[in-house]
Design a protein around this motif. Structure first.
Motif, PDB file in Angstrom:
ATOM      1  N   THR A 222       0.819  -1.221   0.000  1.00 41.15           N
ATOM      2  CA  THR A 222       0.000   0.000   0.000  1.00 41.15           C
ATOM      3  C   THR A 222       0.845   1.261   0.000  1.00 41.15           C
ATOM      4  O   THR A 222       0.589   2.201  -0.758  1.00 41.15           O
ATOM      5  N   ARG A 223       1.872   1.282   0.827  1.00 42.12           N
ATOM      6  CA  ARG A 223       2.700   2.487   0.955  1.00 42.12           C
ATOM      7  C   ARG A 223       3.886   2.486  -0.018  1.00 42.12           C
ATOM      8  O   ARG A 223       4.667   3.447  -0.032  1.00 42.12           O
ATOM      9  N   ASN A 224       3.997   1.442  -0.819  1.00 44.10           N
ATOM     10  CA  ASN A 224       5.208   1.316  -1.628  1.00 44.10           C
ATOM     11  C   ASN A 224       4.938   1.177  -3.124  1.00 44.10           C
ATOM     12  O   ASN A 224       5.790   0.682  -3.861  1.00 44.10           O
ATOM     13  N   LEU A 225       3.768   1.613  -3.561  1.00 47.60           N
ATOM     14  CA  LEU A 225       3.473   1.643  -4.995  1.00 47.60           C
ATOM     15  C   LEU A 225       4.203   2.825  -5.624  1.00 47.60           C
ATOM     16  O   LEU A 225       4.030   3.966  -5.208  1.00 47.60           O
ATOM     17  N   TYR A 226       5.041   2.559  -6.623  1.00 47.03           N
ATOM     18  CA  TYR A 226       5.782   3.623  -7.298  1.00 47.03           C
ATOM     19  C   TYR A 226       4.911   4.221  -8.396  1.00 47.03           C
ATOM     20  O   TYR A 226       4.343   3.494  -9.215  1.00 47.03           O
ATOM     21  N   ILE A 227       4.813   5.545  -8.428  1.00 44.31           N
ATOM     22  CA  ILE A 227       3.904   6.201  -9.375  1.00 44.31           C
ATOM     23  C   ILE A 227       4.650   7.153 -10.314  1.00 44.31           C
ATOM     24  O   ILE A 227       4.071   8.092 -10.853  1.00 44.31           O
ATOM     25  N   GLY A 228       5.924   6.917 -10.518  1.00 41.97           N
ATOM     26  CA  GLY A 228       6.708   7.768 -11.406  1.00 41.97           C
ATOM     27  C   GLY A 228       6.984   7.124 -12.749  1.00 41.97           C
ATOM     28  O   GLY A 228       6.313   6.158 -13.159  1.00 41.97           O
ATOM     29  N   ASP A 229       8.011   7.626 -13.464  1.00 47.58           N
ATOM     30  CA  ASP A 229       8.335   7.190 -14.826  1.00 47.58           C
ATOM     31  C   ASP A 229       9.659   6.443 -14.936  1.00 47.58           C
ATOM     32  O   ASP A 229      10.024   6.001 -16.025  1.00 47.58           O
ATOM     33  N   ASN A 230      10.385   6.311 -13.833  1.00 46.47           N
ATOM     34  CA  ASN A 230      11.683   5.639 -13.872  1.00 46.47           C
ATOM     35  C   ASN A 230      11.473   4.139 -14.081  1.00 46.47           C
ATOM     36  O   ASN A 230      10.892   3.456 -13.249  1.00 46.47           O
ATOM     37  N   ARG A 231      11.956   3.625 -15.209  1.00 45.99           N
ATOM     38  CA  ARG A 231      11.670   2.232 -15.572  1.00 45.99           C
ATOM     39  C   ARG A 231      12.311   1.236 -14.607  1.00 45.99           C
ATOM     40  O   ARG A 231      11.768   0.164 -14.373  1.00 45.99           O
ATOM     41  N   SER A 232      13.485   1.590 -14.066  1.00 47.68           N
ATOM     42  CA  SER A 232      14.134   0.682 -13.129  1.00 47.68           C
ATOM     43  C   SER A 232      13.348   0.548 -11.832  1.00 47.68           C
ATOM     44  O   SER A 232      13.540  -0.403 -11.072  1.00 47.68           O
ATOM     45  N   MET A 233      12.443   1.506 -11.585  1.00 55.86           N
ATOM     46  CA  MET A 233      11.607   1.457 -10.389  1.00 55.86           C
ATOM     47  C   MET A 233      10.223   0.878 -10.668  1.00 55.86           C
ATOM     48  O   MET A 233       9.540   0.420  -9.753  1.00 55.86           O
ATOM     49  N   LEU A 234       9.819   0.895 -11.940  1.00 56.43           N
ATOM     50  CA  LEU A 234       8.495   0.370 -12.299  1.00 56.43           C
ATOM     51  C   LEU A 234       8.437  -1.157 -12.239  1.00 56.43           C
ATOM     52  O   LEU A 234       7.362  -1.734 -12.079  1.00 56.43           O
ATOM     53  N   VAL A 235       9.591  -1.803 -12.358  1.00 55.35           N
ATOM     54  CA  VAL A 235       9.623  -3.271 -12.398  1.00 55.35           C
ATOM     55  C   VAL A 235       9.007  -3.864 -11.131  1.00 55.35           C
ATOM     56  O   VAL A 235       8.300  -4.873 -11.181  1.00 55.35           O
ATOM     57  N   ALA A 236       9.281  -3.241  -9.979  1.00 59.70           N
ATOM     58  CA  ALA A 236       8.744  -3.756  -8.709  1.00 59.70           C
ATOM     59  C   ALA A 236       7.215  -3.777  -8.724  1.00 59.70           C
ATOM     60  O   ALA A 236       6.593  -4.700  -8.181  1.00 59.70           O
ATOM     61  N   ASN A 237       6.595  -2.762  -9.353  1.00 65.72           N
ATOM     62  CA  ASN A 237       5.124  -2.736  -9.441  1.00 65.72           C
ATOM     63  C   ASN A 237       4.589  -3.929 -10.225  1.00 65.72           C
ATOM     64  O   ASN A 237       3.491  -4.412  -9.973  1.00 65.72           O
ATOM     65  N   CYS A 238       5.372  -4.404 -11.187  1.00 62.93           N
ATOM     66  CA  CYS A 238       4.935  -5.526 -12.027  1.00 62.93           C
ATOM     67  C   CYS A 238       4.936  -6.841 -11.260  1.00 62.93           C
ATOM     68  O   CYS A 238       4.085  -7.705 -11.500  1.00 62.93           O
ATOM     69  N   LEU A 239       5.895  -7.018 -10.352  1.00 63.72           N
ATOM     70  CA  LEU A 239       6.139  -8.334  -9.759  1.00 63.72           C
ATOM     71  C   LEU A 239       5.522  -8.544  -8.387  1.00 63.72           C
ATOM     72  O   LEU A 239       5.057  -9.639  -8.071  1.00 63.72           O
ATOM     73  N   PHE A 240       5.527  -7.520  -7.533  1.00 65.99           N
ATOM     74  CA  PHE A 240       5.155  -7.728  -6.136  1.00 65.99           C
ATOM     75  C   PHE A 240       3.643  -7.782  -5.936  1.00 65.99           C
ATOM     76  O   PHE A 240       2.892  -7.003  -6.523  1.00 65.99           O
ATOM     77  N   ARG A 241       3.223  -8.732  -5.085  1.00 63.72           N
ATOM     78  CA  ARG A 241       1.808  -8.935  -4.774  1.00 63.72           C
ATOM     79  C   ARG A 241       1.638  -9.227  -3.279  1.00 63.72           C
ATOM     80  O   ARG A 241       2.605  -9.472  -2.553  1.00 63.72           O
ATOM     81  N   VAL A 242       0.405  -9.234  -2.830  1.00 69.61           N
ATOM     82  CA  VAL A 242       0.089  -9.442  -1.416  1.00 69.61           C
ATOM     83  C   VAL A 242       0.373 -10.884  -1.002  1.00 69.61           C
ATOM     84  O   VAL A 242       0.037 -11.824  -1.723  1.00 69.61           O
ATOM     85  N   GLY A 243       0.980 -11.046   0.165  1.00 69.63           N
ATOM     86  CA  GLY A 243       1.235 -12.381   0.694  1.00 69.63           C
ATOM     87  C   GLY A 243       1.937 -12.311   2.031  1.00 69.63           C
ATOM     88  O   GLY A 243       2.485 -11.275   2.419  1.00 69.63           O
ATOM     89  N   GLY A 244       1.916 -13.410   2.754  1.00 67.90           N
ATOM     90  CA  GLY A 244       2.588 -13.479   4.051  1.00 67.90           C
ATOM     91  C   GLY A 244       2.481 -14.880   4.609  1.00 67.90           C
ATOM     92  O   GLY A 244       1.638 -15.680   4.180  1.00 67.90           O
ATOM     93  N   ALA A 245       3.355 -15.191   5.550  1.00 68.07           N
ATOM     94  CA  ALA A 245       3.355 -16.529   6.150  1.00 68.07           C
ATOM     95  C   ALA A 245       3.694 -16.443   7.621  1.00 68.07           C
ATOM     96  O   ALA A 245       4.455 -15.568   8.057  1.00 68.07           O
ATOM     97  N   ALA A 246       3.122 -17.361   8.408  1.00 74.06           N
ATOM     98  CA  ALA A 246       3.423 -17.491   9.834  1.00 74.06           C
ATOM     99  C   ALA A 246       3.956 -18.894  10.067  1.00 74.06           C
ATOM    100  O   ALA A 246       3.362 -19.872   9.610  1.00 74.06           O
ATOM    101  N   ILE A 247       5.070 -18.987  10.789  1.00 75.94           N
ATOM    102  CA  ILE A 247       5.765 -20.266  10.985  1.00 75.94           C
ATOM    103  C   ILE A 247       5.951 -20.493  12.482  1.00 75.94           C
ATOM    104  O   ILE A 247       6.388 -19.577  13.202  1.00 75.94           O
ATOM    105  N   LEU A 248       5.646 -21.697  12.960  1.00 76.23           N
ATOM    106  CA  LEU A 248       5.815 -22.034  14.373  1.00 76.23           C
ATOM    107  C   LEU A 248       6.965 -23.024  14.523  1.00 76.23           C
ATOM    108  O   LEU A 248       6.910 -24.142  14.014  1.00 76.23           O
TER     109      LEU A 248
END
Length: 487
Positions: free
Chosen positions: A250-276
């Motif tokens: 939510t706080r880390n969506l890049y909204i500019g034009d720098n292509r080296s920074m746009l790649v992260a928007n393409c790949l990252f998605r919601v997820g998480g894990a808990a391990i005991l």
């Protein structure tokens, strides 16, 4: 050549057994030739050396006790749970297109969104990324305009973490008061109070809990958290360690034009894990795995390694994560160093001998000799390669000499869930379980890369035939995989 290799592996792997056979035959021959007088002489000799035998017995007993008291405590993975977002958060490529177009129409004059050329680049990357049509993004980013407030970010993280922990506690029936260690890792989102404090508050964990929050450590932080938990479980007796790996978009969506920074928007998605994790001997009977090794490699002393993945502002003052052209060479070098440390720990004797010979030749005779790449498939049964992107998986598949089925968990995870950062290796392990492939005694290798630059590995051994846990993220879709992708 293949037959020669097989003969070599067999001879080296069974070297000591082969050498022992003549000795056993010799002892058996001598024993068969002993007569009654020889036996009586042997017994007489033992009776008159009772003091020496007593001392020998005492030394052996003392050594055994010292070994038992000082050996590392086993660390068991009781169970783990991966977050499965609600269907309302699913996104297709078309849905992403619609959201961007709506936002551009809404406030085009402010130029807070990428220019047309950058949008075209974004979609070209997205179409070749290996991600499917059922990945998830936060509700706040589906809004028009996107909501990037601290409150929205907290809501995303709470949804991911609490869902994973709730399911884990329901499956393990562990009392939260019995948890003595809590470690939460999130690279980009580290509010105050911390995320670990948020977990303590939600589940009313005890006041003397050992609480840790790991930030800024990239996608490999999940293994770092496991390694930290392992060390703590050597000190604190009869307790549980709860490890939570997540990331916030939510706080880390890049909204500019720098292509080296746009790649992260393409790949990252919601997820998480808990391990005991547990160091209780009684948990061995119900645990899924035992931790064998953790290996951490950090090449941050080199400037190129340190700067190849970096959060910074672009020319317009917009914040994003920049990827430099050095990242491929840095990643390759860091992986090589990590493998060089892990290899001697997990490889059979045949692999260790070849590894050692190549190392000596390279150090003493010819530095240009290529590093020996061991056949890890002789030591590892399942590979969980961080789903950082299609190129990363391709590179490791090639360099490690893996088969398509070896990287199937990584490709399937990338397609179904995207890059979920440090938690991706747990979705991959869950995939292997859901396919019914994890058998007792199988070894699984989790390997992840992260900014800094780091490459971290964890190796587990299955304590039983492992079945998927209740509410596995693959429960309703594993039959569709693997999926053939054409690029």
């Amino acid at each position: 050549m293949a037959n020669v290799k097989l003969v070599y592996y067999y001879l080296i792997s069974h070297f000591f057994k082969i050498c022992l056979l003549p000795l056993i035959a010799l002892v058996a021959t001598k024993a068969s030739n002993l007569n009654q007088e020889d036996v009586q002489n042997l017994w007489f000799h033992l009776q008159h050396n009772i003091v020496a035998l007593t001392i020998l017995f005492a030394v052996v007993t003392l050594g055994s006790v010292i070994h038992f008291m000082t050996r590392p405590r086993p660390v068991y993975l009781v169970d783990y749970s991966c977050h499965l977002p609600p269907p309302s958060q699913k996104v297709t490529v078309q849905k992403i297109v619609e959201c961007i177009n709506k936002n551009r129409e809404l406030d085009y004059s402010s130029k807070i969104l990428p220019e047309d050329s950058s949008v075209d680049f974004f979609f070209r990357v997205l179409q070749r990324s290996g991600l499917g049509e059922e990945t998830y993004v936060p509700e706040a980013l589906l809004n028009v305009p996107p909501i990037q407030t601290m409150e929205a970010a907290r809501m995303e993280t709470e949804q991911v973490i609490f869902d994973a922990i709730d399911n884990l506690l329901a499956n393990t029936k562990v009392n939260t008061r019995d948890i003595g260690i809590i470690i939460v890792n999130s690279s980009m989102f580290n509010p105050t109070p911390s995320l670990s404090a948020m977990v303590v508050n939600k589940y009313k964990l005890r006041s003397n809990i050992k609480s840790f929050n790991l930030g800024g450590m990239g996608c490999s932080a999940g293994v770092i958290a496991i390694d930290l938990a392992k060390d703590l479980l050597q000190v604190h007796k009869n307790t549980y360690a709860l490890v939570v790996s997540t990331e916030n978009l939510t706080r880390n969506l890049y909204i500019g034009d720098n292509r080296s920074m746009l790649v992260a928007n393409c790949l990252f998605r919601v997820g998480g894990a808990a391990i005991l994790l547990s160091n209780k001997s009684g948990d061995q009977r119900r645990a899924k795995y035992k931790l064998l090794h953790t290996v951490r490699t950090h090449t941050g002393a080199d400037d190129k390694s340190f700067r190849c993945v970096q959060q910074e502002d672009d020319d317009s003052g917009k914040t994003g994560v920049s990827l430099t052209k050095d990242i491929t060479s840095v990643a390759s070098r860091t992986i090589t160093k990590n493998i060089a440390t892990l290899g001697p720990l997990v490889l059979p004797l045949s692999g260790k001998v070849l590894f050692f010979i190549t190392y000596i030749r390279k150090k003493c005779f010819n530095d240009k000799i290529k590093h020996y790449v061991p056949d890890f498939k002789r030591a590892i049964d399942h590979f969980c390669i961080h789903a950082g992107g299609r190129a990363l998986i391709d590179e490791l598949e090639k360099n490690l000499g893996l088969l398509p089925i070896d990287v199937e968990p990584s490709r399937s995870t990338l397609h179904r869930f995207g890059n979920t950062s440090s938690s991706s290796i747990w979705y991959e392990l869950a995939y292997t379980e859901a396919k019914g492939r994890m058998k007792k005694g199988n070894k699984a290798w989790q390997i992840a890369l992260g900014s800094g630059f780091k490459c971290n590995s964890a190796v587990w051994v299955a304590l039983r035939n492992v079945k998927p846990s209740v509410n596995s993220p693959w429960e309703h879709c594993v039959a569709k995989y693997p999926i053939k992708l054409d690029f």
